[in-house]
Design a protein around this motif. Structure first.
Motif, mmCIF file in Angstrom:
data_model
loop_
_atom_site.group_PDB
_atom_site.id
_atom_site.type_symbol
_atom_site.label_atom_id
_atom_site.label_comp_id
_atom_site.label_asym_id
_atom_site.label_seq_id
_atom_site.Cartn_x
_atom_site.Cartn_y
_atom_site.Cartn_z
ATOM 1 N N SER A 163 -48.311 -102.070 66.825
ATOM 2 C CA SER A 163 -46.844 -101.772 66.488
ATOM 3 C C SER A 163 -46.382 -102.892 66.113
ATOM 4 C CB SER A 163 -46.189 -101.025 67.819
ATOM 5 O OG SER A 163 -46.523 -101.945 68.854
ATOM 6 N N GLY A 164 -46.616 -104.122 66.968
ATOM 7 C CA GLY A 164 -45.949 -105.358 66.418
ATOM 8 C C GLY A 164 -46.217 -105.688 64.985
ATOM 9 N N ARG A 165 -47.464 -105.807 64.640
ATOM 10 C CA ARG A 165 -47.777 -105.752 63.097
ATOM 11 C C ARG A 165 -47.123 -104.925 62.269
ATOM 12 N NH1 ARG A 165 -54.229 -107.479 62.118
ATOM 13 N NH2 ARG A 165 -54.594 -108.617 63.847
ATOM 14 N N PHE A 166 -47.053 -103.655 62.504
ATOM 15 C CA PHE A 166 -46.159 -102.529 61.808
ATOM 16 C C PHE A 166 -44.972 -103.147 61.658
ATOM 17 C CE2 PHE A 166 -43.894 -99.102 61.520
ATOM 18 C CZ PHE A 166 -44.367 -98.102 60.238
ATOM 19 N N VAL A 167 -44.281 -103.564 62.598
ATOM 20 C CA VAL A 167 -42.832 -103.920 62.378
ATOM 21 C C VAL A 167 -42.760 -105.312 61.480
ATOM 22 C CG1 VAL A 167 -40.831 -104.714 63.828
ATOM 23 C CG2 VAL A 167 -41.871 -102.753 64.384
ATOM 24 N N LEU A 168 -43.252 -106.259 61.848
ATOM 25 C CA LEU A 168 -43.375 -107.450 61.128
ATOM 26 C C LEU A 168 -43.598 -107.304 59.844
ATOM 27 C CD1 LEU A 168 -44.638 -110.073 63.972
ATOM 28 C CD2 LEU A 168 -42.209 -109.558 63.578
ATOM 29 N N TYR A 169 -44.566 -106.745 59.527
ATOM 30 C CA TYR A 169 -44.986 -106.562 58.152
ATOM 31 C C TYR A 169 -44.158 -105.921 57.282
ATOM 32 C CZ TYR A 169 -49.446 -108.935 58.074
ATOM 33 O OH TYR A 169 -50.724 -109.740 58.092
ATOM 34 N N THR A 170 -43.722 -104.724 57.671
ATOM 35 C CA THR A 170 -42.883 -103.919 57.139
ATOM 36 C C THR A 170 -41.370 -104.262 57.161
ATOM 37 O OG1 THR A 170 -42.390 -102.618 59.015
ATOM 38 C CG2 THR A 170 -44.088 -101.786 57.498
ATOM 39 N N VAL A 171 -40.881 -105.229 58.096
ATOM 40 C CA VAL A 171 -39.459 -105.594 57.995
ATOM 41 C C VAL A 171 -39.513 -106.774 56.823
ATOM 42 C CG1 VAL A 171 -37.913 -107.311 59.207
ATOM 43 C CG2 VAL A 171 -38.651 -105.129 60.241
ATOM 44 N N LEU A 172 -40.593 -107.578 56.883
ATOM 45 C CA LEU A 172 -40.665 -108.484 55.696
ATOM 46 C C LEU A 172 -40.696 -107.910 54.271
ATOM 47 C CD1 LEU A 172 -41.029 -111.486 54.726
ATOM 48 C CD2 LEU A 172 -43.471 -111.226 55.041
ATOM 49 N N GLY A 173 -41.329 -106.961 54.483
ATOM 50 C CA GLY A 173 -41.273 -105.959 52.960
ATOM 51 C C GLY A 173 -39.864 -105.473 52.618
ATOM 52 N N SER A 174 -39.323 -104.828 53.676
ATOM 53 C CA SER A 174 -38.068 -104.452 53.475
ATOM 54 C C SER A 174 -37.062 -105.512 53.218
ATOM 55 C CB SER A 174 -37.558 -103.748 54.784
ATOM 56 O OG SER A 174 -38.354 -102.810 55.384
ATOM 57 N N THR A 175 -36.933 -106.578 53.576
ATOM 58 C CA THR A 175 -36.203 -107.922 53.333
ATOM 59 C C THR A 175 -36.124 -108.207 51.872
ATOM 60 O OG1 THR A 175 -36.077 -108.803 55.464
ATOM 61 C CG2 THR A 175 -35.392 -110.079 53.761
ATOM 62 N N LEU A 176 -37.424 -108.491 51.519
ATOM 63 C CA LEU A 176 -37.901 -108.648 50.110
ATOM 64 C C LEU A 176 -37.392 -107.402 49.167
ATOM 65 C CD1 LEU A 176 -41.352 -110.349 50.408
ATOM 66 C CD2 LEU A 176 -39.235 -111.621 50.157
ATOM 67 N N MET A 177 -37.498 -106.332 49.724
ATOM 68 C CA MET A 177 -37.056 -105.232 48.642
ATOM 69 C C MET A 177 -35.778 -105.303 48.584
ATOM 70 S SD MET A 177 -38.784 -101.327 48.997
ATOM 71 C CE MET A 177 -37.914 -100.763 50.413
ATOM 72 N N LEU A 178 -34.994 -105.234 49.588
ATOM 73 C CA LEU A 178 -33.655 -105.247 49.717
ATOM 74 C C LEU A 178 -32.920 -106.279 48.649
ATOM 75 C CD1 LEU A 178 -31.039 -104.137 50.881
ATOM 76 C CD2 LEU A 178 -31.008 -105.676 52.676
ATOM 77 N N VAL A 179 -33.388 -107.626 48.998
ATOM 78 C CA VAL A 179 -32.866 -108.618 47.967
ATOM 79 C C VAL A 179 -33.189 -108.321 46.565
ATOM 80 C CG1 VAL A 179 -32.794 -110.874 47.344
ATOM 81 C CG2 VAL A 179 -33.014 -110.437 49.704
ATOM 82 N N GLY A 180 -34.494 -107.665 46.354
ATOM 83 C CA GLY A 180 -34.662 -107.336 44.773
ATOM 84 C C GLY A 180 -33.840 -106.264 44.463
ATOM 85 N N ILE A 181 -33.557 -105.109 45.210
ATOM 86 C CA ILE A 181 -32.708 -104.028 44.797
ATOM 87 C C ILE A 181 -31.245 -104.571 44.761
ATOM 88 C CG2 ILE A 181 -31.521 -101.886 45.831
ATOM 89 C CD1 ILE A 181 -34.285 -101.268 47.024
ATOM 90 N N LEU A 182 -30.811 -105.398 45.426
ATOM 91 C CA LEU A 182 -29.452 -105.662 45.204
ATOM 92 C C LEU A 182 -29.320 -106.686 44.229
ATOM 93 C CD1 LEU A 182 -28.251 -106.943 48.735
ATOM 94 C CD2 LEU A 182 -27.758 -104.825 47.491
ATOM 95 N N ALA A 183 -30.381 -107.459 43.800
ATOM 96 C CA ALA A 183 -30.181 -108.442 42.360
ATOM 97 C C ALA A 183 -30.328 -107.310 41.232
ATOM 98 C CB ALA A 183 -31.439 -109.362 42.398
ATOM 99 N N LEU A 184 -31.110 -106.184 41.177
ATOM 100 C CA LEU A 184 -31.030 -105.505 40.328
ATOM 101 C C LEU A 184 -30.211 -104.836 39.959
ATOM 102 C CD1 LEU A 184 -32.983 -103.744 38.009
ATOM 103 C CD2 LEU A 184 -33.809 -102.154 39.859
ATOM 104 N N VAL A 185 -29.309 -104.073 41.010
ATOM 105 C CA VAL A 185 -28.099 -103.330 40.906
ATOM 106 C C VAL A 185 -26.945 -104.532 40.271
ATOM 107 C CG1 VAL A 185 -26.299 -102.244 41.854
ATOM 108 C CG2 VAL A 185 -28.798 -101.717 42.757
ATOM 109 N N GLN A 186 -26.847 -105.649 40.927
ATOM 110 C CA GLN A 186 -25.906 -106.560 40.436
ATOM 111 C C GLN A 186 -26.170 -107.052 38.892
ATOM 112 O OE1 GLN A 186 -23.174 -107.617 41.879
ATOM 113 N NE2 GLN A 186 -22.569 -108.944 40.157
ATOM 114 N N SER A 187 -27.316 -107.029 38.610
ATOM 115 C CA SER A 187 -27.613 -107.620 37.214
ATOM 116 C C SER A 187 -27.490 -106.506 36.315
ATOM 117 C CB SER A 187 -29.012 -108.269 36.967
ATOM 118 O OG SER A 187 -29.245 -109.348 38.287
ATOM 119 N N SER A 188 -27.779 -105.299 36.518
ATOM 120 C CA SER A 188 -27.596 -104.115 35.707
ATOM 121 C C SER A 188 -26.622 -103.546 35.630
ATOM 122 C CB SER A 188 -29.005 -103.155 36.152
ATOM 123 O OG SER A 188 -30.067 -103.832 35.858
ATOM 124 N N GLY A 189 -25.599 -103.718 36.494
ATOM 125 C CA GLY A 189 -24.617 -102.978 36.974
ATOM 126 C C GLY A 189 -24.231 -101.386 37.222
#
Length: 347
Positions: A163-189
Motif C-alpha cells: 500500500s505504501g508503494r502504491f501511494v508513493l508511486y501514484t502520488v508522484l505520477g499524479s503530481t507530474l500529471m497535474l503540472v503537465g495538465i495545467l501547463a497544457l491548459v495554460q498554453s492552449s487556452g
C-alpha cells in the motif's frame, strides 16, 4: 444528460452511503452490503449501456473564471472501456459473495468498490482536462483502502509495503500529471479535450510541446505502469483482494494508456513524436522484462502482474508507432488485457 448524471451519481452516492453507514464498524451486515453493492452495479451498468448506445452529452459551467466545465460524453475510444468497467464492477461484487472480505467492514469494502467504479467511469467520460485529473485521483483513495485494509491479512508488513508503494508511486505520477495538465491548459487556452485534439498543437512551440509531453508521459507512465516505474504493481497485485486485483489490472492500468491518447497524442503531436522512440523503447524493455520475470515466477498473482507489465508494453509500443494501425491495435490490446487479466485473477 440525465443518463450521464445518473450513471455517475448511482455509484458515487451508493459508495459514500455504504462507507458512512459502516463507519467505525467491523461487523456490519455483509449480506445487506453485498445486495446494495450488486444492485447499484447492475443499475449503473444498465445506465452505461444506454449511454453508450444513445451517446448523450453533458456540458455545464463549473469554474467559469478558470474555464473548467462539467463536460462528459461517450465516443468510440471510451465506449469499450466504459462497458468493461461496468461489467467488471458487477463481476467483482458477485465474486465477493462467495469470498467475503476480511480485515474490515463489509460496508467499507463494497463502498470502496463503488467509488472505484465511479472514478473510472468519470475518467473515461470526462472531456475536460481538469475534471479528467480529479476523476483519475478519486480512484486512488478507495483502491489504497482495498489494498491496505482488505489485503493479505497474514502478512501485515507486506500489506504496508504494497500500500505504501502504491501511494508513493501514484502520488508522484499524479503530481507530474497535474503540472503537465495545467501547463497544457495554460498554453492552449482551453481545457476541453475535444478542442485540444482539434487544435492539434497549433500555437504551441515545439520545445513547449516536448516539455509538457515529457511531464505527462512520465506521470502517466507510472500509472500504466511503464518500465522502470512498474515495481509498485507486483506487490499491489499480490496483496490486494481479488476484487482489488481485478479492478487494478483491468481498469486502473487502462486509465493510464487512455490518458496518453487523450492528453498527449492528440493535443501534442510534435512533442509526442519527439519522445515516442524513447517511450516505445521503454515499452519493449517492459515486454522483455515482464516476460522473463513470468518464466521464473512461482506466485500466480505476481505472475499475472508481471504479464501485465509486458502487455502494457505492447500497448505502449502500439501508441508509440505513430500510425493509425498502431493506435487501433493499442486500443484493442487495452480491452483484451482487461478481459484476460480479470478472468485470470478470478480463476
Amino acid at each position: 444528460m440525465i443518463l450521464l448524471i445518473a450513471a455517475l451519481a448511482v455509484p458515487a452516492i451508493t459508495g459514500t452511503g455504504l462507507i458512512v453507514a459502516g463507519r467505525g464498524s467491523t461487523t456490519s451486515n455483509e449480506s445487506n452490503a453485498n445486495r446494495v453493492g450488486l444492485a447499484a452495479s447492475v443499475i449503473t451498468a444498465a445506465l452505461v449501456l444506454i449511454s453508450v448506445i444513445a451517446r448523450p452529452v453533458l456540458d455545464a459551467a463549473w469554474l467559469p473564471s478558470l474555464g473548467v466545465r462539467w463536460t462528459f460524453s461517450v465516443d468510440g475510444i471510451s465506449a469499450p472501456l466504459l462497458l468493461l468497467t461496468a461489467a467488471l464492477s458487477i463481476a467483482v461484487v458477485v465474486q465477493a459473495t462467495s469470498h467475503p472480505p476480511h480485515g474490515g467492514s463489509a460496508n467499507l469494502f463494497y463502498g470502496c468498490l463503488q467509488l472505484v467504479e465511479f472514478g473510472a467511469l468519470a475518467t473515461f467520460l470526462s472531456r475536460d482536462a481538469v475534471i479528467f485529473f480529479l476523476s483519475f485521483e478519486v480512484v486512488l483513495i478507495p483502491m489504497w483502502v482495498l489494498i491496505s485494509r482488505f489485503g493479505d491479512s497474514h502478512n501485515l508488513a507486506a500489506r504496508a509495503d504494497a500500500s505504501g508503494r502504491f501511494v508513493l508511486y501514484t502520488v508522484l505520477g499524479s503530481t507530474l500529471m497535474l503540472v503537465g495538465i495545467l501547463a497544457l491548459v495554460q498554453s492552449s487556452g482551453t481545457g476541453n479535450l475535444d478542442r485540444l485534439a482539434a487544435l492539434h498543437g497549433a500555437g504551441l512551440e515545439p520545445h513547449t510541446q516536448v516539455v509538457i509531453a515529457a511531464l505527462l508521459l512520465v506521470g502517466l507512465g507510472i500509472k500504466i505502469p511503464l518500465f522502470p516505474f512498474h515495481t509498485w504493481l507486483p506487490p499491489a497485485h499480490t496483496i490486494a483482494p481479488t476484487a482489488g486485483s481485478v479492478l487494478l489490472a483491468a481498469v486502473l492500468l487502462k486509465m493510464g494508456t487512455y490518458g496518453v491518447v487523450r492528453l498527449v497524442i492528440a493535443p501534442l503531436p510534435v512533442g509526442f513524436g519527439t519522445l515516442a522512440p524513447a517511450f516505445g523503447a521503454l515499452g519493449v524493455v517492459g515486454i522483455l522484462w515482464g516476460g522473463l520475470a513470468c518464466l521464473v515466477e512461482n506466485d500466480l498473482k505476481r505472475l499475472i502482474a508481471y504479464s501485465s507489465v509486458a502487455h502494457m508494453g505492447f500497448v505502449v509500443l502500439g501508441l508509440s508507432s505513430g500510425t493509425t494501425v498502431g493506435l487501433q491495435a493499442a486500443l484493442f490490446a487495452n480491452i483484451a488485457h482487461g478481459v484476460v487479466s480479470a478472468l485470470l485473477f478470478f480463476l
